[in-house]
Design an enzyme around this catalytic site. Sequence first.
Site, PDB file in Angstrom:
ATOM      1  N   SER A 173      96.653 -39.235 -70.091  1.00  0.00           N
ATOM      2  CA  SER A 173      96.934 -39.706 -71.403  1.00  0.00           C
ATOM      3  C   SER A 173      97.476 -41.093 -71.218  1.00  0.00           C
ATOM      4  O   SER A 173      96.880 -41.892 -70.696  1.00  0.00           O
ATOM      5  CB  SER A 173      98.062 -38.645 -71.961  1.00  0.00           C
ATOM      6  OG  SER A 173      98.120 -39.147 -73.296  1.00  0.00           O
ATOM      7  N   THR A 174      98.939 -41.470 -71.640  1.00  0.00           N
ATOM      8  CA  THR A 174      99.389 -42.894 -71.420  1.00  0.00           C
ATOM      9  C   THR A 174      99.232 -43.241 -70.269  1.00  0.00           C
ATOM     10  O   THR A 174      99.962 -42.813 -69.491  1.00  0.00           O
ATOM     11  CB  THR A 174     100.598 -42.733 -72.452  1.00  0.00           C
ATOM     12  OG1 THR A 174     100.712 -42.052 -73.424  1.00  0.00           O
ATOM     13  CG2 THR A 174     101.263 -44.323 -72.444  1.00  0.00           C
ATOM     14  N   HIS A 199      93.037 -38.497 -73.120  1.00  0.00           N
ATOM     15  CA  HIS A 199      93.389 -38.815 -74.545  1.00  0.00           C
ATOM     16  C   HIS A 199      93.236 -40.179 -75.276  1.00  0.00           C
ATOM     17  O   HIS A 199      93.602 -41.110 -74.680  1.00  0.00           O
ATOM     18  CB  HIS A 199      94.948 -38.527 -74.667  1.00  0.00           C
ATOM     19  CG  HIS A 199      95.496 -37.138 -74.470  1.00  0.00           C
ATOM     20  ND1 HIS A 199      96.821 -36.876 -74.124  1.00  0.00           N
ATOM     21  CD2 HIS A 199      94.723 -35.880 -74.293  1.00  0.00           C
ATOM     22  CE1 HIS A 199      96.865 -35.549 -73.911  1.00  0.00           C
ATOM     23  NE2 HIS A 199      95.749 -34.900 -74.098  1.00  0.00           N
ATOM     24  N   MET A 292     102.271 -39.043 -71.751  1.00  0.00           N
ATOM     25  CA  MET A 292     103.349 -38.137 -72.493  1.00  0.00           C
ATOM     26  C   MET A 292     102.982 -36.802 -72.977  1.00  0.00           C
ATOM     27  O   MET A 292     101.980 -36.597 -73.449  1.00  0.00           O
ATOM     28  CB  MET A 292     103.744 -39.188 -73.916  1.00  0.00           C
ATOM     29  CG  MET A 292     102.778 -39.400 -75.012  1.00  0.00           C
ATOM     30  SD  MET A 292     103.371 -40.454 -76.443  1.00  0.00           S
ATOM     31  CE  MET A 292     102.090 -40.327 -77.429  1.00  0.00           C
ATOM     32  N   ASP A 295     100.362 -31.613 -72.600  1.00  0.00           N
ATOM     33  CA  ASP A 295      98.996 -31.108 -72.436  1.00  0.00           C
ATOM     34  C   ASP A 295      98.628 -31.139 -70.908  1.00  0.00           C
ATOM     35  O   ASP A 295      98.746 -31.930 -70.378  1.00  0.00           O
ATOM     36  CB  ASP A 295      98.267 -32.111 -73.255  1.00  0.00           C
ATOM     37  CG  ASP A 295      96.750 -31.628 -73.465  1.00  0.00           C
ATOM     38  OD1 ASP A 295      96.516 -30.472 -73.488  1.00  0.00           O
ATOM     39  OD2 ASP A 295      95.812 -32.264 -73.631  1.00  0.00           O
TER      40      ASP A 295
END
Length: 360
Positions: A173-174, A199, A292, A295
């Site tokens: 993700s991030t 993501h 973050m 997930d």
Amino acid sequence: MSDKKIKVLCVDDSALIRSLMTEIINSQADMTVVATAPDPLVARDLIKQLNPDVLTLDVEMPRMDGLDFLEKLMRLRPMPVLMVSSLTERGSEITLRALELGAVDFVTKPRLGIREGLLEYTDLIADKIRAAARARLQSVRRSDADAAAAAGLTPMLRSPLLSTEKLIIIGASTGGTEAIREVLQPLPPDCPGIMIAQHMPPGFTRSFAQRLDGLCRITVKEAEHGERVLPGHAYIAPGGFHLSLARSGANYVAHLDQEDPVNRHRPSIDVLFDSVAQHAGKNAIGVILTGMGRDGAAGLLRMRQAGAYTLAQDEASCVVFGMPREAIAMGAASEVAGIAEMSTRLMARLMSYGERSNRV
């Protein structure tokens, strides 16, 4: 961040966007807009005066391009930056370049109904600002590995010479766009098939895949529903779709759907990891990278319980140590490694599989 409010400076040439971002940010109890700026030159002086914790930065602006400003900023006064991007092909390419230059993350401007659309993103924008405020900045320093990669000299890892049964599964993700690049770039052209859930909203994953395809020896592409998962290929979940692993006879195939978001995400890493636990078991290696939230943590645990070897990125090399932390805490990771050594660990594990197979 303790009880102190996160100080945000919003830079955008649109007065409407500046007003909306101010409204969104000031509606949160833990953050405040300390100033807004219509262009980077004004922003430069405000940064010196106000020392904000996070900068939101438009990509395309007058007087100085957002990328030029970001590059100078990350070199001279590194700080967490959240890009505000247009959902266009050119916008997605520029945004990916911004992430390479050190921006922590991005949000997209809606094409229509800007006020209503942006206000719908309130929770997402607030979460991304919180993550940015806590992020470890990836400096623009060039390590030896980075310099080699830029020169097209990334050391290629030795091929594991494995069957098509093996798979590498990655969730991020991030901070994940650069982390994924670091994992994929050294891999040999005949490495096992790779499936990736990053993501990212619709409109960005195709540019992301194309960018990686130009940098890597393996083929990188957006996944297509029903296509076979082949060695030497990496398949990225399209924005807005869940990607999962399925079987068609003896072959692994990619499955795409638009079922409800899971953990607020579509694509969801848990959806991909769960399907791999079910259909590949011990033939897969699972990797959870920077991001973050949580997930992918539970899905990685299910992969490990199904016999897969699992890796989590370590705190020191994560932009945001959220998802890996959750995975490590619940015992989902067989091993924890820094991003610079992740591809080497992957291939070493695959080599050990091959050596065990040859002894049988």
